[in-house]
Scaffold this active site. Structure first.
Site, PDB file in Angstrom:
ATOM      1  N   MET A  33      -1.459   4.973   5.094  1.00  0.00           N
ATOM      2  CA  MET A  33      -2.816   5.036   5.637  1.00  0.00           C
ATOM      3  C   MET A  33      -3.790   5.824   4.780  1.00  0.00           C
ATOM      4  SD  MET A  33      -2.535   3.006   8.114  1.00  0.00           S
ATOM      5  CE  MET A  33      -4.057   3.199   9.065  1.00  0.00           C
ATOM      6  N   GLY A  85       6.841   2.198  10.075  1.00  0.00           N
ATOM      7  CA  GLY A  85       7.695   1.711   9.000  1.00  0.00           C
ATOM      8  C   GLY A  85       8.394   0.403   9.301  1.00  0.00           C
ATOM      9  N   THR A  86       7.731  -0.496  10.046  1.00  0.00           N
ATOM     10  CA  THR A  86       8.395  -1.782  10.321  1.00  0.00           C
ATOM     11  C   THR A  86       8.454  -2.647   9.062  1.00  0.00           C
ATOM     12  OG1 THR A  86       6.348  -2.806  11.096  1.00  0.00           O
ATOM     13  CG2 THR A  86       7.733  -1.741  12.754  1.00  0.00           C
ATOM     14  N   ASN A  87       7.437  -2.554   8.212  1.00  0.00           N
ATOM     15  CA  ASN A  87       7.523  -3.292   6.948  1.00  0.00           C
ATOM     16  C   ASN A  87       8.601  -2.698   6.049  1.00  0.00           C
ATOM     17  OD1 ASN A  87       5.705  -5.607   6.647  1.00  0.00           O
ATOM     18  ND2 ASN A  87       4.094  -4.150   7.157  1.00  0.00           N
ATOM     19  N   HIS A  94      -1.822  -6.479   3.893  1.00  0.00           N
ATOM     20  CA  HIS A  94      -2.987  -6.262   4.759  1.00  0.00           C
ATOM     21  C   HIS A  94      -2.974  -7.300   5.881  1.00  0.00           C
ATOM     22  CE1 HIS A  94      -6.972  -4.768   5.745  1.00  0.00           C
ATOM     23  NE2 HIS A  94      -7.323  -6.013   5.944  1.00  0.00           N
ATOM     24  N   ASN A 136       0.270  -4.033  -1.856  1.00  0.00           N
ATOM     25  CA  ASN A 136      -0.052  -3.656  -0.478  1.00  0.00           C
ATOM     26  C   ASN A 136       0.010  -4.914   0.391  1.00  0.00           C
ATOM     27  OD1 ASN A 136      -0.929  -1.985   1.666  1.00  0.00           O
ATOM     28  ND2 ASN A 136      -3.060  -2.591   1.340  1.00  0.00           N
TER      29      ASN A 136
END
Lengths: 209, 209
Positions: free
Chosen positions: A95, A18-20, A114, A112
């Site tokens: 994921m 969960g760093t984003n 990427h 999203n």
């Protein structure tokens, strides 16, 4: 105009560290008009759920075990997201491939990030794919989610030149730090109503200045 | 050691206007140890041949009409290149796919420049492909040529961020100006013997500092 009219409500889906999510909480949550109203995960033990609780954000867990197949899970998750009146669904290290039904329900409202310059290196382990390929430049893409794997219309991209002296970890850090910059930037622009798909050209994303 | 031992001899193949050829002539030809010893084309009217003549470089024309099929043409071209004792074959806007036999004959000694960040947008009209795809970042790749279309090991890449206000011509100019920078840079490094393919990993190009 009620106060809720002026709030842009986002739900973040995350499977992992969960760093984003943390970048979004730190840079956007409760600032200006953006509020993270929910964090969902397919994994009960995801550290992203800890981060959400620490920020007093509602959490939802939608495991395969509890919900059976992907479609049933996705519909439960969609109901939960709608119950939160979310304006935008933000995949952040989620994921699982979301089902076409889920995409249809939030068409044009799922984004999203990427860790590659799509269309190069779609799918899993994009950074590893870039290294294996011998790429000298990779980067990050923020895109709308459609039915394909990392195929949706591109909102923002930023390049990372791969330094020969970097090990894998240094490359990952460089890529992730760009994610933490441009994902909040893209979400912020969307919340301001500045991002739209061209009416006559479904791959072209127009950003109003 | 004779004087020819210290000269790195390159043959450039070009079909079109020859702007990359001109960059190579301007930046490399006759400077240091590099000499462009021949310019070949599949088109008798290619402007690149004019540029070669203006620089007093030998030219060779290998048209389909004269040589029949691709293999016969490529073998005639290969003989001509070998007659010039070329160390490196440089494709610069050469619009023909070279045959596997040609690749085998100069294995590891053929390079190409492609106006995209491969593996994105291989093949024809890479800049148009990037625009159609809605890419925000594209760039330039210099790579060794193998049997595939734009699939060989990557030597250098550099990104170009696509500005929303650019028209197609401005994007082309930005991409081509990067080509004119990194193609001579890559050829120069090769001429110094600093570029090699990793023995155990055929996609990894190592550049010695």
């Amino acid at each position: 105009m009620t106060s809720s009219d002026s709030v842009f409500r986002i739900v973040v889906l995350a499977s992992g560290r969960g760093t984003n999510l943390q970048a979004i909480i730190d840079q956007l949550h409760g600032r200006g008009s953006i509020e993270v109203v929910g964090v969902g995960s397919d994994k009960a033990e995801a550290f992203s759920l800890e981060r959400a609780r620490a920020a007093k954000i509602e959490t939802g867990v939608f495991t395969r075990e509890r919900h059976g197949d992907r479609l049933v899970r996705d519909l439960a998750m969609a109901d939960w997201i709608e119950s939160l009146s979310a304006d935008l669904v933000v995949l952040a290290g989620y994921m699982q491939l979301v089902s076409p039904e889920f995409v249809t329900r939030f068409r044009g409202r799922i984004v999203n990030v990427h860790p590659a310059l799509l269309p190069s290196f779609p799918g899993l382990d994009a950074i590893g794919q870039a290294v294996e390929h011998g790429a000298r430049v990779t980067g990050v893409t923020v895109h709308f989610v459609d039915e394909g794997t990392d195929t949706g219309p591109i909102i923002l991209q930023r390049a990372v030149e791969i330094e020969a002296r970097w090990d894998r970890e240094q490359l990952e850090q460089a890529v992730h730090s760009i994610e933490h910059e441009i994902y909040p930037e893209a979400i912020s622009m969307i919340s301001e109503g500045r991002v739209r798909i061209a009416a006559d050209s479904p791959r072209q994303v127009i950003i109003d200045q």
